[in-house]
Design an enzyme around this catalytic site. Structure first.
Site, PDB file in Angstrom:
ATOM      1  N   TRP A  34      18.333  -7.753   0.852  1.00  7.91           N
ATOM      2  CA  TRP A  34      18.906  -8.908   1.571  1.00  7.91           C
ATOM      3  C   TRP A  34      17.932 -10.076   1.425  1.00  7.91           C
ATOM      4  O   TRP A  34      16.719  -9.869   1.565  1.00  7.91           O
ATOM      5  CB  TRP A  34      19.059  -8.533   3.039  1.00  7.91           C
ATOM      6  N   ASP A 229       3.120  -6.337   3.433  1.00  9.08           N
ATOM      7  CA  ASP A 229       4.518  -6.723   3.631  1.00  9.08           C
ATOM      8  C   ASP A 229       4.678  -7.459   4.961  1.00  9.08           C
ATOM      9  O   ASP A 229       4.455  -6.890   6.023  1.00  9.08           O
ATOM     10  CB  ASP A 229       5.396  -5.474   3.603  1.00  9.08           C
TER      11      ASP A 229
END
Length: 278
Positions: A34, A229
């Site tokens: 996404w 991340d």
């Protein structure tokens, strides 16, 4: 441009899913993150095909060149789309590769449909098992932060996606590996997606709890995550998944951001091909 036709889980309408099919051999199915499309995988598609595999990458409903229905962006619907792709192309002995949100499709698919056609799985920067912070998941993303994301998507989507792309790659630290032109390329893909699908799929990855479903992953699984991340914290995702999925190889990429398929593509591709061939 090939399509498969899948029926909505609530039987509201048929949805056409765009896919790219390259190479020959054991099928490897790439499930994008996404808010991108199958185009994010261009470096991996080439490596997979050159390694002797058939590589199939598709656009999730609402994204890329797939249809844009108004409803049904939950993980049951998305997993059914994947199942329809596998059945209509009569794929067997498949290897499922899910990036970020796509990891949820891998787990939900195995939970609902089993592994009769699946040989292996790969989870890259995956959101599973749970994104949201709860008492039982203290390392997750706070609900107020998730609400801010939803509000931005509703009221300032295009600007939000531009800023999100930089965080996606830890751009300030990775400028030597990610060009401004690539950020613009991603922004173009993301901003062209269905606004409704962008919001509804964000609700799915933000709120779906896969913790109980992880035990349904019984095929050999490669788990890859970057320790830098900023989108999906490693502590709330792959660190947990690696402790529950029975047969897994867990690799942490040092200084890897969320979008390590670009910033660390050589390392990722090497890990991926080695696992596919094993």
């Amino acid at each position: 441009m090939p399509f498969i036709e899948t029926e909505d889980i609530q039987k509201e309408e048929n949805v056409y899913i765009n896919y790219q099919d390259s190479g020959e051999g054991q099928p490897v199915i790439l499930i994008h993150g996404w808010p991108l499309s199958h185009r994010m995988w261009e470096n991996q598609v080439q490596a997979i095909v050159e390694a002797g595999f058939r590589c199939i990458a598709y656009d999730r409903r609402g994204f890329g060149d797939s249809d844009r229905p108004w409803n049904n962006y939950d993980y049951d619907s998305l997993a059914l789309d994947l199942r329809t792709l596998i059945e209509q192309l009569d794929l067997r002995d498949c290897i499922l590769v899910g990036f970020s949100m796509g990891g949820g499709e891998v787990v939900r698919y195995l939970s609902r449909f089993g592994d009769d056609r699946i040989a292996k799985a790969v989870l890259i920067s995956s959101v599973i098992p749970l994104v949201k912070k709860t008492d039982a998941n203290p390392d997750g993303v706070p609900e107020e932060k998730l609400n801010e994301i939803m509000d931005s998507l509703q009221n300032n989507r295009v600007a939000f996606l531009a800023a999100f792309s930089k965080q996606f790659y830890n751009y300030a630290d990775q400028k030597d590996k990610v060009s401004k032109q690539h950020l613009q390329y991603d922004w173009g893909i993301a901003s062209a997606a269905s606004p409704r699908a962008t919001i509804e799929t964000a609700k799915a990855w933000a709120n779906t709890d896969f913790r109980q479903e992880l035990r349904n992953v019984r095929v050999p699984t490669l788990i890859v995550h970057g320790d830098a991340d900023q989108i999906v914290p490693i502590e709330t995702s792959s660190e947990q998944s690696s402790k529950v999925i029975r047969d897994n190889k867990y690799v942490v990429i040092k200084d890897g951001p969320h979008g390590l398929f670009i910033t660390h593509k050589e390392e990722l591709n090497s890990l991926l091909i080695d696992f596919l061939k094993k």
